[in-house]
Design a protein around this motif. Structure first.
Motif, mmCIF file in Angstrom:
data_model
loop_
_atom_site.group_PDB
_atom_site.id
_atom_site.type_symbol
_atom_site.label_atom_id
_atom_site.label_comp_id
_atom_site.label_asym_id
_atom_site.label_seq_id
_atom_site.Cartn_x
_atom_site.Cartn_y
_atom_site.Cartn_z
ATOM 1 N N ARG A 51 -57.626 -11.464 47.580
ATOM 2 C CA ARG A 51 -56.563 -12.200 46.687
ATOM 3 C C ARG A 51 -56.969 -11.801 45.437
ATOM 4 O O ARG A 51 -57.959 -12.322 44.954
ATOM 5 N N VAL A 52 -55.833 -11.382 44.532
ATOM 6 C CA VAL A 52 -56.108 -11.022 43.276
ATOM 7 C C VAL A 52 -55.112 -11.569 42.202
ATOM 8 O O VAL A 52 -54.139 -11.782 42.357
ATOM 9 N N THR A 53 -55.498 -12.384 40.975
ATOM 10 C CA THR A 53 -54.740 -13.129 40.232
ATOM 11 C C THR A 53 -54.973 -12.663 38.822
ATOM 12 O O THR A 53 -56.318 -11.934 38.730
ATOM 13 N N ALA A 54 -54.321 -13.203 37.752
ATOM 14 C CA ALA A 54 -54.337 -12.733 36.371
ATOM 15 C C ALA A 54 -53.759 -13.989 35.486
ATOM 16 O O ALA A 54 -53.062 -14.578 35.946
ATOM 17 N N ILE A 55 -54.438 -14.168 34.303
ATOM 18 C CA ILE A 55 -53.914 -14.944 33.472
ATOM 19 C C ILE A 55 -52.632 -14.546 33.209
ATOM 20 O O ILE A 55 -52.213 -13.398 32.833
ATOM 21 N N ALA A 93 -55.009 -20.097 36.945
ATOM 22 C CA ALA A 93 -55.911 -18.843 37.066
ATOM 23 C C ALA A 93 -57.286 -19.345 37.240
ATOM 24 O O ALA A 93 -58.071 -18.790 38.268
ATOM 25 N N VAL A 94 -57.793 -20.237 36.363
ATOM 26 C CA VAL A 94 -59.278 -20.778 36.380
ATOM 27 C C VAL A 94 -59.548 -21.412 37.643
ATOM 28 O O VAL A 94 -60.488 -21.223 38.240
ATOM 29 N N GLU A 95 -58.636 -22.256 37.743
ATOM 30 C CA GLU A 95 -58.880 -23.343 39.206
ATOM 31 C C GLU A 95 -58.698 -22.152 40.531
ATOM 32 O O GLU A 95 -59.567 -22.682 41.523
ATOM 33 N N ALA A 96 -57.934 -21.355 40.583
ATOM 34 C CA ALA A 96 -57.793 -20.534 41.690
ATOM 35 C C ALA A 96 -59.282 -19.993 41.985
ATOM 36 O O ALA A 96 -59.501 -19.866 43.053
ATOM 37 N N LEU A 97 -59.753 -19.271 40.990
ATOM 38 C CA LEU A 97 -61.221 -18.543 41.425
ATOM 39 C C LEU A 97 -62.306 -19.777 41.708
ATOM 40 O O LEU A 97 -63.242 -19.043 42.197
ATOM 41 N N LEU A 104 -60.614 -12.252 43.006
ATOM 42 C CA LEU A 104 -60.842 -11.452 41.665
ATOM 43 C C LEU A 104 -59.908 -11.809 40.785
ATOM 44 O O LEU A 104 -58.496 -12.241 41.338
ATOM 45 N N ALA A 105 -60.175 -12.210 39.721
ATOM 46 C CA ALA A 105 -59.151 -12.775 38.564
ATOM 47 C C ALA A 105 -59.530 -11.760 37.205
ATOM 48 O O ALA A 105 -60.654 -11.592 36.869
ATOM 49 N N SER A 247 -63.391 -10.835 37.078
ATOM 50 C CA SER A 247 -64.300 -11.585 37.441
ATOM 51 C C SER A 247 -64.325 -11.909 38.747
ATOM 52 O O SER A 247 -63.141 -12.098 39.329
ATOM 53 N N VAL A 248 -65.251 -12.337 39.485
ATOM 54 C CA VAL A 248 -65.407 -12.782 41.003
ATOM 55 C C VAL A 248 -66.115 -13.938 40.954
ATOM 56 O O VAL A 248 -66.927 -14.170 40.129
#
Length: 308
Positions: A51-55, A93-97, A104-105, A247-248
């Protein structure tokens, strides 16, 4: 005498015909294989889906468009399904990782520092674009505004991007403070647009006199003719600093982490398909990075009172 009446009866295991027994056996073997696979994933920390995200520093549709070819590439390199997971804001995004809702963010330097703080140092930066080792912010204004220097901003209206943005808030604030400008005291009105493209729109439409944003978004808007540099101009470009990274979480298994890092490092601009990925990511290539690279960002955040 009926020969069939005297024929011996064959008892099949489990009271089934041979083909039924074989089907059941296949099902049992398939189930066992699935359990073994799940057990292996549990032992190695490999997720069934990455699962991937981004700001959200740009419009959600633009982020999804930029990620799609990269997601397909990562699937081919990792042998895992890759799933894009949009978030509503930088904090999400911060909280998700930190809470391992994603694997992966894509962070800015400041959001990486925030994630590192929130996780007790358990967020690991893997790679950054070569450009991120010398990133910059730009300050923009209408060409006829009369603003030529940072000091000319006093008494004017101004917009940052997101409050958690490195290039759209933290570092522009850092350089404003260095120039002797206190944003809350010296601006006539201070706004936060929420994203770099929104800052350009606010300045172009006259909602604010000036704003600060990510240099790569500005360059992209100019190249795509989405903004006229004769109407909206850059009047100050900051010194360089470290910014974005992928980042991971430290709990990701080392083999998967290494494979993921290598996938980014292997992207080759001479390969047309991979060049498309790099172009969408606004990168010439990816290079390794480390937490130490962001100490300057951490110090800037602390001195500006933004690190809590």
């Amino acid at each position: 005498m009926n020969d069939s009446a005297s024929a011996p009866q064959i008892d099949h295991p489990l009271g089934t015909e041979p083909h039924v027994h074989l089907s059941r056996r296949r099902l049992l073997l398939a189930g066992a294989a699935a359990l073994m696979g799940a057990s292996a994933r549990a032992q190695t920390g490999a997720p069934a889906v990455l699962r991937v995200t981004a700001i959200p520093d740009e419009a959600p549709t633009e982020l999804a468009r930029k990620f799609a070819p990269l997601g397909r590439y990562l699937e081919s390199q990792l042998g895992l399904k890759v799933e894009w997971t949009p978030v509503t804001d930088y904090a999400a995004a911060v909280e998700a990782l930190v809470n391992r809702k994603v694997d992966l963010a894509w962070f800015g330097g400041f959001t990486f520092v925030q994630a590192s703080e929130r996780s007790g140092g358990k967020v690991v930066p893997l790679v950054q674009r070569e450009e991120d080792a010398k990133f910059r912010s730009v300050f923009i204004t209408a060409a006829d505004s009369g603003i030529k220097t940072l000091l000319d901003l006093k008494g004017r209206t101004f917009s940052f991007g997101s409050a958690s943005s490195t290039s759209g808030h933290l570092m522009p604030r850092h350089f404003l403070l260095a120039a002797g400008i206190q944003p809350e005291a010296d601006f006539k009105r201070l706004a936060f647009s929420g994203a770099h493209d929104a800052t350009i729109a606010a300045v172009a439409s006259g909602k604010v006199d000036a704003g600060a944003l990510n240099i790569s978004v500005w360059d992209k808007f100019v190249a795509d003719k989405k903004v006229d540099p004769q109407q909206v101009k850059v009047f100050f470009t900051t010194p360089a600093y470290y910014d974005y990274n992928w980042s991971v979480h430290a709990d990701m298994a080392a083999p998967l982490r290494d494979k993921l890092r290598q996938a980014f490092l292997s992207l080759d601009g001479s390969n047309p398909a991979q060049q498309e990925i790099l172009s969408l990511q606004r990168a010439t290539r990816f290079i390794p990075t480390a937490a130490e690279n962001y100490q300057g960002i951490r110090a800037a955040a602390a001195s500006a009172g933004l690190l809590k």
